[in-house]
Design a protein around this motif. Sequence first.
Motif, short mmCIF file in Angstrom:
data_model
loop_
_atom_site.label_atom_id
_atom_site.label_comp_id
_atom_site.label_asym_id
_atom_site.label_seq_id
_atom_site.Cartn_x
_atom_site.Cartn_y
_atom_site.Cartn_z
N LEU A 1 -24.86 -46.31 14.92
CA LEU A 1 -26.20 -46.85 14.65
C LEU A 1 -27.07 -45.83 13.93
N VAL A 2 -26.97 -44.57 14.33
CA VAL A 2 -27.77 -43.52 13.67
C VAL A 2 -27.34 -43.37 12.21
N ILE A 3 -26.04 -43.40 11.95
CA ILE A 3 -25.55 -43.31 10.57
C ILE A 3 -26.06 -44.49 9.75
N GLU A 4 -26.06 -45.67 10.34
CA GLU A 4 -26.58 -46.85 9.65
C GLU A 4 -28.07 -46.70 9.36
N ALA A 5 -28.80 -46.15 10.33
CA ALA A 5 -30.24 -45.94 10.13
C ALA A 5 -30.49 -44.90 9.04
N LEU A 6 -29.68 -43.86 8.98
CA LEU A 6 -29.83 -42.84 7.94
C LEU A 6 -29.53 -43.42 6.56
N ASN A 7 -28.55 -44.29 6.49
CA ASN A 7 -28.25 -44.94 5.21
C ASN A 7 -29.41 -45.83 4.76
N LYS A 8 -30.13 -46.41 5.70
CA LYS A 8 -31.31 -47.19 5.35
C LYS A 8 -32.47 -46.29 4.92
N ALA A 9 -32.57 -45.14 5.58
CA ALA A 9 -33.69 -44.24 5.30
C ALA A 9 -33.55 -43.53 3.96
N PHE A 10 -32.31 -43.21 3.55
CA PHE A 10 -32.07 -42.48 2.31
C PHE A 10 -31.27 -43.37 1.35
N PRO A 11 -31.84 -43.74 0.20
CA PRO A 11 -31.15 -44.63 -0.73
C PRO A 11 -29.79 -44.09 -1.16
N SER A 12 -28.77 -44.90 -1.07
CA SER A 12 -27.41 -44.47 -1.40
C SER A 12 -27.24 -44.06 -2.86
N PRO A 13 -27.94 -44.69 -3.85
CA PRO A 13 -27.78 -44.23 -5.23
C PRO A 13 -28.19 -42.76 -5.42
N ILE A 14 -29.25 -42.36 -4.74
CA ILE A 14 -29.69 -40.97 -4.85
C ILE A 14 -28.67 -40.03 -4.21
N LEU A 15 -28.15 -40.43 -3.07
CA LEU A 15 -27.15 -39.61 -2.39
C LEU A 15 -25.88 -39.49 -3.24
N SER A 16 -25.47 -40.58 -3.85
CA SER A 16 -24.27 -40.55 -4.70
C SER A 16 -24.49 -39.65 -5.92
N LEU A 17 -25.69 -39.69 -6.48
CA LEU A 17 -26.00 -38.85 -7.63
C LEU A 17 -25.94 -37.37 -7.26
N ILE A 18 -26.51 -37.04 -6.10
CA ILE A 18 -26.47 -35.65 -5.63
C ILE A 18 -25.03 -35.20 -5.43
N ARG A 19 -24.22 -36.04 -4.85
CA ARG A 19 -22.82 -35.70 -4.60
C ARG A 19 -22.08 -35.46 -5.92
N THR A 20 -22.39 -36.26 -6.95
CA THR A 20 -21.70 -36.12 -8.24
C THR A 20 -22.16 -34.86 -8.98
N LEU A 21 -23.45 -34.60 -8.97
CA LEU A 21 -24.00 -33.47 -9.72
C LEU A 21 -23.84 -32.14 -9.01
N MET A 22 -23.64 -32.18 -7.71
CA MET A 22 -23.59 -30.92 -6.94
C MET A 22 -22.34 -30.86 -6.07
N PRO A 23 -21.19 -30.64 -6.67
CA PRO A 23 -19.97 -30.47 -5.87
C PRO A 23 -20.07 -29.18 -5.05
N GLN A 24 -19.25 -29.10 -4.03
CA GLN A 24 -19.37 -27.96 -3.12
C GLN A 24 -19.11 -26.65 -3.86
N SER A 25 -20.04 -25.72 -3.67
CA SER A 25 -19.97 -24.40 -4.28
C SER A 25 -20.94 -23.49 -3.54
N LYS A 26 -20.93 -22.22 -3.86
CA LYS A 26 -21.87 -21.29 -3.25
C LYS A 26 -23.31 -21.72 -3.52
#
Length: 279
Positions: free
Chosen positions: A134-159
């Motif tokens: 339920l908390v994960i579902e609430a977080l997905n509602k609170a933070f728009p998924s397109p923005i999260l996906s964009l951050i993930r694409t532009l910022m792969p794991q690195s220092k």
Amino acid sequence: MLHLPFCSYIFHPISLSKSQLTLLLFSLYQIPMDAKLVTQHRSHVWAGKRGMHKPRSSPPILAVLARPADNLTLVKETPSLLTDNWFDRIAINHLSQSVQATTGLRNSKSGYESLVEAAAMVSRNFDPIQQCELVIEALNKAFPSPILSLIRTLMPQSKFTREYFAAFTTLFFAWLVGPCKVIESEINGRREKNVVHIKKCRFLEESNCVGMCLNLCKNPSQKFIKDSLGMPVNMVPNFDDMSCQMIFGQDPPGDDPVLRQPCYKLCKAKKNHSVNCSI
């Protein structure tokens, strides 16, 4: 008036001369700190008729000294008092409303108290697995998924990304977890500023419940950040001083020892609602 630590004073209204004050101060510092009386030194001869003396009476009391009690009761530390600005209030209300909309359980409280109450209602009405979902579902509602996906694409794991996430958390999520700062750790053999040290977690302090910390914060946050942003994070709460560390770039251990932590004896949820706080 004399000002000495650990003393209570009873002063005679008669004013003292400088010589008398000096003598009194010297006497006070020479006697042991037990219950004693400090008296004014005056002649008992009455300046009246020759050969006549004023009847003896107890000399006036100037001060009473008492040794401090050895078994003083420690005062419990008062809860942290945080002042939320306009951005904090908007963020708190947005997350609280997201949780309430997800669960269908509403409350009439406001501010951070409303967020904690929304979480407490989840804890009381759902099992640990459902709480996390339920908390994960609430977080997905609170933070728009397109923005999260964009951050993930532009910022792969690195220092840079790990340090960026740590700095971003201290700047924009102090309203949720309380005052925090970035500290260094060693990852892949080199030093990085990838750890957020939370001095005293606001959510843990307000809920005072280990189960709510683990089921409604640690576990869902770790999964949400990794799944939505591609960043592993290990949250390590310290239930003794209520501090916490968020280590970006590190997966939580498979057999996480904090998951076996018993709840506080004074757990608010257990006390008020008789719930099982274990996961």
